[in-house]
Design an enzyme around this catalytic site. Structure first.
Site, PDB file in Angstrom:
ATOM      1  N   ASP A 210       0.845  -1.194   0.000  1.00 22.13           N
ATOM      2  CA  ASP A 210       0.000   0.000   0.000  1.00 22.13           C
ATOM      3  C   ASP A 210       0.883   1.248   0.000  1.00 22.13           C
ATOM      4  OD1 ASP A 210      -3.039   0.758   0.529  1.00 22.13           O
ATOM      5  OD2 ASP A 210      -1.803   2.181   1.659  1.00 22.13           O
ATOM      6  N   ILE A 211       0.555   2.215  -0.867  1.00 21.19           N
ATOM      7  CA  ILE A 211       1.328   3.453  -0.943  1.00 21.19           C
ATOM      8  C   ILE A 211       0.967   4.341   0.252  1.00 21.19           C
ATOM      9  CG2 ILE A 211       1.832   5.508  -2.320  1.00 21.19           C
ATOM     10  CD1 ILE A 211       1.019   3.916  -4.793  1.00 21.19           C
ATOM     11  N   ASN A 218      -2.832  12.770  -4.260  1.00 23.02           N
ATOM     12  CA  ASN A 218      -3.942  13.191  -5.123  1.00 23.02           C
ATOM     13  C   ASN A 218      -4.457  14.577  -4.747  1.00 23.02           C
ATOM     14  OD1 ASN A 218      -4.149  11.042  -6.936  1.00 23.02           O
ATOM     15  ND2 ASN A 218      -5.361   9.812  -5.511  1.00 23.02           N
ATOM     16  N   HIS A 223      -4.987  14.155  -9.668  1.00 26.55           N
ATOM     17  CA  HIS A 223      -5.080  12.733 -10.025  1.00 26.55           C
ATOM     18  C   HIS A 223      -4.172  12.348 -11.184  1.00 26.55           C
ATOM     19  CE1 HIS A 223      -8.330  11.489  -7.304  1.00 26.55           C
ATOM     20  NE2 HIS A 223      -8.777  12.731  -7.450  1.00 26.55           N
ATOM     21  N   ASP A 227      -1.975   9.149 -10.790  1.00 22.82           N
ATOM     22  CA  ASP A 227      -1.935   8.028 -11.726  1.00 22.82           C
ATOM     23  C   ASP A 227      -0.505   7.734 -12.177  1.00 22.82           C
ATOM     24  OD1 ASP A 227      -4.636   7.713 -11.551  1.00 22.82           O
ATOM     25  OD2 ASP A 227      -5.105   8.572 -13.509  1.00 22.82           O
ATOM     26  N   GLU A 253      -4.631   2.394  -4.512  1.00 23.96           N
ATOM     27  CA  GLU A 253      -3.171   2.408  -4.331  1.00 23.96           C
ATOM     28  C   GLU A 253      -2.661   1.101  -3.740  1.00 23.96           C
ATOM     29  OE1 GLU A 253      -4.791   4.364  -0.511  1.00 23.96           O
ATOM     30  OE2 GLU A 253      -5.402   4.012  -2.581  1.00 23.96           O
ATOM     31  N   ARG A 273      14.060  -5.223  -0.473  1.00 29.74           N
ATOM     32  CA  ARG A 273      14.731  -4.587  -1.608  1.00 29.74           C
ATOM     33  C   ARG A 273      13.742  -3.741  -2.403  1.00 29.74           C
ATOM     34  NH1 ARG A 273      16.744  -8.885  -4.194  1.00 29.74           N
ATOM     35  NH2 ARG A 273      14.979  -9.067  -5.609  1.00 29.74           N
TER      36      ARG A 273
END
Length: 350
Positions: A210-211, A218, A223, A227, A253, A273
C-alpha cells in the site's frame, strides 16, 4: 508418425478446439495447446517456453511421453532448453514462419508465438522425421487461434492503467494456489504431481503493498500525478520481482505480489529490496514515495480469504507503526504483537 490429410478427422479437431478455447487461464491454455498438438499429430515430445522482459526464456511447459513438466529453465532435466533451440529462436524472432533444424536425434521445428506486436514465446516440436506440409498447416492454424485467444485473455486479466494483473485475476490465482492438488479447480494427474521440479516446492508468499499517504498525493498534486505514481510504481515492481512472480493491482493504491522463494529469509530480502527501491526513486513533481508491506505464507489447502486477511493485518500493523516497512504475519503472531486469526475466531465462537 506422419499424417495424411485424409487421415485427419474433422470431428476430432473440432473437439480439441473446444477444449482448447474453453480455458480462461494462460498457463492452462498453453498446456492445452501442447496436449492438443500431441493428440492430433501423435507427437511424443513438445515444449513451450515464454520470454521475459529482456527476451530470455523464463517459463517452460513440456509434454513428453504423456508426462507434463512445468517450471523454469534448469529446474529439471526435462526443462533444459538445448543450445540448438536457443540459437534457432534468435533467427526465428523476427520471422512469422517456423524454423526447422536437423539434429543428431531427428528434427526440431520452432514456431514463434506472436502477441500484439512482438514474439513472447515459442512452441517446439521434437520429431524423428520432418513435419509434412499438412501437419505444419495444422500447427500454424492452431497457433493463429491461440494468438487471438491470448489477446482476449490478456485484455480481461490486465489492469488498464498499469498493465499489471487485475483483481479478478488475483482472486482466480489465489484460489488455484490454495486448492488441493486433486480438486476440481486444480486437476492434476499423478504424472504431473511427481514430476514437478524442485523450485515448485518452495513456499509461496502473498504480499499486500500500500502506498503511504497516497490520498495526500492526489489532493496536493491532482489525479494525473497520482496516476503517474501508480504507473511508475508498477514499473518498479516489474524490475524488482522475477518474471515468474505474479504482480497485481488490487485497486486504488493497493498492489499484491504472489512470489515463491527458497525460505522466509529470501522472501524478506526480496520485499525489503523493493521497499528500498521505491523509497529511493524520485517521482516527478511528487518526490519521495514510500510503501508499507504485509506478507504471509500461502499454505497448501488454505482458505484464500483468510490468507488475504492475514496479509492485510500485517499491512495494517506496518501502517500503524511508522509505515515504510515490511512485516510478516507469522512473525507478528509469534512475537505476540497480534493474535492469530484462527485462535481469534475460536475465541469469538465460544
Amino acid at each position: 508418425m506422419h499424417l495424411r490429410q485424409s487421415q485427419i478427422k474433422t470431428e476430432a479437431v473440432l473437439n480439441r478446439l473446444a477444449v482448447l478455447t474453453a480455458n480462461r487461464d494462460a498457463e492452462m491454455l498453453e498446456t492445452s495447446l501442447l496436449k492438443t498438438l500431441s493428440d492430433i499429430l501423435h507427437l511424443p515430445d513438445l515444449m513451450l517456453f515464454k520470454l521475459n522482459g529482456v527476451q530470455e526464456p523464463h517459463r517452460i511447459i513440456r509434454f513428453r511421453n504423456g508426462i507434463l513438466y512445468k517450471g523454469n529453465p534448469g529446474d529439471a532435466e526435462e526443462l533444459v532448453i538445448p543450445a540448438c533451440i536457443l540459437d534457432a529462436a534468435k533467427h526465428a524472432h523476427f520471422a512469422d514462419e517456423p524454423r526447422i533444424e536437423r539434429t543428431g536425434e531427428g528434427w526440431v521445428t520452432l514456431y514463434p508465438i506472436i502477441g500484439v506486436d512482438e514474439v513472447f514465446g515459442y512452441v517446439v516440436l521434437f520429431t524423428q522425421q520432418e513435419l509434412t506440409d499438412t501437419e505444419m498447416q495444422i500447427v500454424q492454424g492452431l497457433l493463429s487461434i491461440v494468438k487471438n485467444f491470448y489477446a482476449l485473455l490478456l485484455d480481461s486479466q490486465q489492469d488498464k492503467l498499469t498493465g499489471l494483473l487485475n483483481r479478478k485475476t488475483f482472486d482466480e490465482s489465489i484460489e488455484k494456489l490454495c486448492a488441493p492438488a486433486e480438486s476440481e479447480n486444480n486437476p492434476q494427474s499423478e504424472n504431473e504431481r511427481r514430476k514437478l521440479p524442485a523450485g515448485e516446492h518452495w513456499p509461496n508468499w502473498l504480499a499486500v503493498i500500500d502506498i503511504d499517504f497516497f490520498k495526500q498525493v492526489n489532493d496536493k498534486f491532482g489525479h494525473i500525478y497520482g496516476d503517474e505514481v501508480l504507473l511508475l510504481l508498477s514499473q518498479i515492481m516489474k524490475r524488482c520481482f522475477r518474471s515468474q512472480d505474479l504482480l497485481f493491482r488490487y485497486g486504488g493504491e493497493e498492489f499484491l505480489v504472489l512470489a515463491s522463494t527458497e525460505n522466509k529469509a529470501s522472501a524478506r530480502t526480496v520485499f525489503e529490496r523493493f521497499r528500498r527501491e521505491v523509497q529511493a526513486f524520485a517521482f516527478p513533481q511528487v518526490g519521495t514515495v514510500t510503501v508499507s508491506i504485509g506478507v504471509v505464507q500461502v499454505k497448501d489447502q488454505g482458505i484464500a480469504s483468510e490468507i488475504v486477511g492475514e496479509a492485510d493485518r500485517a499491512l495494517y500493523y506496518a501502517k500503524e507503526h511508522g509505515r515504510n516497512s515490511v512485516y510478516f504475519y507469522e512473525d507478528l503472531v509469534n512475537d505476540g504483537l497480534i493474535v492469530d486469526s484462527v485462535k481469534s475466531t475460536a475465541v469469538d465462537f465460544f
